[in-house]
Design an enzyme around this catalytic site. Sequence first.
Site, PDB file in Angstrom:
ATOM      1  N   ASP A  31     -34.712 -11.173  -5.234  1.00  9.72           N
ATOM      2  CA  ASP A  31     -35.332  -9.775  -5.921  1.00  9.72           C
ATOM      3  C   ASP A  31     -34.747  -8.398  -5.973  1.00  9.72           C
ATOM      4  OD1 ASP A  31     -37.608 -11.582  -6.751  1.00  9.72           O
ATOM      5  OD2 ASP A  31     -38.315 -11.539  -4.554  1.00  9.72           O
ATOM      6  N   LYS A  36     -44.218 -15.881 -14.245  1.00  9.27           N
ATOM      7  CA  LYS A  36     -45.513 -16.209 -14.059  1.00  9.27           C
ATOM      8  C   LYS A  36     -46.273 -15.711 -15.389  1.00  9.27           C
ATOM      9  CE  LYS A  36     -46.013 -15.565  -9.122  1.00  9.27           C
ATOM     10  NZ  LYS A  36     -44.693 -15.100  -8.891  1.00  9.27           N
TER      11      LYS A  36
END
Length: 211
Positions: free
Chosen positions: A10, A60
């Site tokens: 990330d 997501k």
Amino acid sequence: MESRIVASLDLTDEKSLIKIASLIGENVFAIKINWPTVLSLGKTIIGRLSKFSKVICDFKLADIPNTHRLIMEQIADQNPWAVIAHAFVGKDSLSELVSSGTRIISVVSMSNEGSNRHLNPRWKELMEDALESGVYGIVAPGNNYGLLRQISSRKGNMKVFSPGIGAQGGSYIESIENGSDYVIIGRTIYSDEDPLSKVLKINLDIENHKF
Ligand code: XMP
């Protein structure tokens, strides 16, 4: 033995990201990237990271079928290995993603405390929708072993990917003991001063453990 680590990189700085990816890429099962990385570096980072490892896009997704189709069309040229999507939007939306031909990994539970109120209590129904939609895998928390074990026992052909390791309290060994096929590990790897040694140590710990 094939690694069971999905390294969640990330990072938003291209130089650091490419450096770590090139160091660890061959020693992990896959690299996962999330919105911070794609918003900072653009979608072409998916294709560029694919030189080093399989790439999982943790988007997501949770939208209507038509929007899912439009999103998958936009990333098709980057050829991601898999994309993560929420299961709560139901079978029509999940099936649209599956029909893109890219592997879909479906969120049926989450590792954060707040998910225990609405999402996690519905894991059975979410798994049914995931199974019936033909997704490749599901996400189940590596820091909630009771829930992970229940979910894994009904996984059928689906692979179980588990975040919540390290920074969120879970252990990769216990997570695999309770049914994870792959452990998603972020800060524990990319914030380490020697990410490659960290990856090699985790691989070795898993290899040497009697499951
Ligand atoms: P850390 O640094 O906590 O990073 O090891 C974890 C990565 O995984 C994502 N994450 C989740 N993704 N379900 C998911 O689909 C979850 O329950 C979950 N928990 C964490 C997180 O966004 C980060 O990229």
